[in-house]
Design a protein around this motif. Sequence first.
Motif, PDB file in Angstrom:
ATOM      1  N   GLN A 173       0.844  -1.191   0.000  1.00  0.00           N
ATOM      2  CA  GLN A 173       0.000   0.000   0.000  1.00  0.00           C
ATOM      3  C   GLN A 173       0.879   1.241   0.000  1.00  0.00           C
ATOM      4  O   GLN A 173       1.762   1.375   0.828  1.00  0.00           O
ATOM      5  CB  GLN A 173      -0.905   0.007   1.224  1.00  0.00           C
ATOM      6  N   VAL A 174       0.621   2.119  -0.948  1.00  0.00           N
ATOM      7  CA  VAL A 174       1.383   3.358  -1.048  1.00  0.00           C
ATOM      8  C   VAL A 174       0.721   4.418  -0.170  1.00  0.00           C
ATOM      9  O   VAL A 174      -0.493   4.599  -0.210  1.00  0.00           O
ATOM     10  CB  VAL A 174       1.441   3.838  -2.503  1.00  0.00           C
ATOM     11  N   GLN A 175       1.529   5.097   0.595  1.00  0.00           N
ATOM     12  CA  GLN A 175       1.033   6.208   1.410  1.00  0.00           C
ATOM     13  C   GLN A 175       1.756   7.480   1.016  1.00  0.00           C
ATOM     14  O   GLN A 175       2.976   7.471   0.821  1.00  0.00           O
ATOM     15  CB  GLN A 175       1.238   5.913   2.885  1.00  0.00           C
ATOM     16  N   GLY A 202       6.051   2.797   0.651  1.00  0.00           N
ATOM     17  CA  GLY A 202       5.427   1.621   0.076  1.00  0.00           C
ATOM     18  C   GLY A 202       5.314   1.657  -1.432  1.00  0.00           C
ATOM     19  O   GLY A 202       4.333   1.189  -2.009  1.00  0.00           O
ATOM     20  N   THR A 240       5.341   0.927  -5.300  1.00  0.00           N
ATOM     21  CA  THR A 240       5.144  -0.288  -6.080  1.00  0.00           C
ATOM     22  C   THR A 240       5.138   0.085  -7.560  1.00  0.00           C
ATOM     23  O   THR A 240       5.286   1.258  -7.918  1.00  0.00           O
ATOM     24  CB  THR A 240       3.801  -0.955  -5.733  1.00  0.00           C
ATOM     25  N   ASP A 298       2.676   0.230  -9.291  1.00  0.00           N
ATOM     26  CA  ASP A 298       1.497   1.058  -9.493  1.00  0.00           C
ATOM     27  C   ASP A 298       1.733   2.504  -9.089  1.00  0.00           C
ATOM     28  O   ASP A 298       0.814   3.320  -9.173  1.00  0.00           O
ATOM     29  CB  ASP A 298       0.309   0.517  -8.704  1.00  0.00           C
ATOM     30  N   SER A 299       2.917   2.809  -8.625  1.00  0.00           N
ATOM     31  CA  SER A 299       3.233   4.179  -8.226  1.00  0.00           C
ATOM     32  C   SER A 299       4.472   4.680  -8.943  1.00  0.00           C
ATOM     33  O   SER A 299       5.238   5.446  -8.380  1.00  0.00           O
ATOM     34  CB  SER A 299       3.416   4.259  -6.710  1.00  0.00           C
ATOM     35  N   TYR A 327      -3.310   6.371  -5.827  1.00  0.00           N
ATOM     36  CA  TYR A 327      -3.056   6.751  -4.433  1.00  0.00           C
ATOM     37  C   TYR A 327      -2.992   8.262  -4.311  1.00  0.00           C
ATOM     38  O   TYR A 327      -2.439   8.937  -5.189  1.00  0.00           O
ATOM     39  CB  TYR A 327      -1.738   6.133  -3.949  1.00  0.00           C
TER      40      TYR A 327
END
Length: 122
Positions: A1-3, A26, A28, A30-31, A111
């Motif tokens: 999970q990206v924060q 975090g 990934t 996806d980020s 995110y």
Amino acid sequence: QVQLVESGGGLVQAGDSLRLSCAASGRTVDSAAMGWFRQAPGKEREFVSALRWTGGATYYAESVKGRFVISRDNDKNMVYLEMNNLKPEDTAVYYCAAGPRVMEVPGAYFYWGQGTQVTVSS
């Protein structure tokens, strides 16, 4: 999970500068792309700037081109938005966002941070 956590907003006068920071944790696949968006009261969220963690081109909205500079520090997992020659129309909540690719639409980012208020007085 990206924060994502933004900081650096505030109240400034027209012509002043401000630097926003976004701390990312975090990361990934996806980020891979990081973007800055803003939303003024009664308006839709709009694209400001974006880049990739791997480097390459940076992207800006026409309204901020030449005044704002986006940058990154991969070692610190930080993304910055240096805002110069601020104008009253730059007043908005600024959001940091992460997504798989650079796009200028909010829906492309998975995110989001909580936002930081920037107010520019005339």
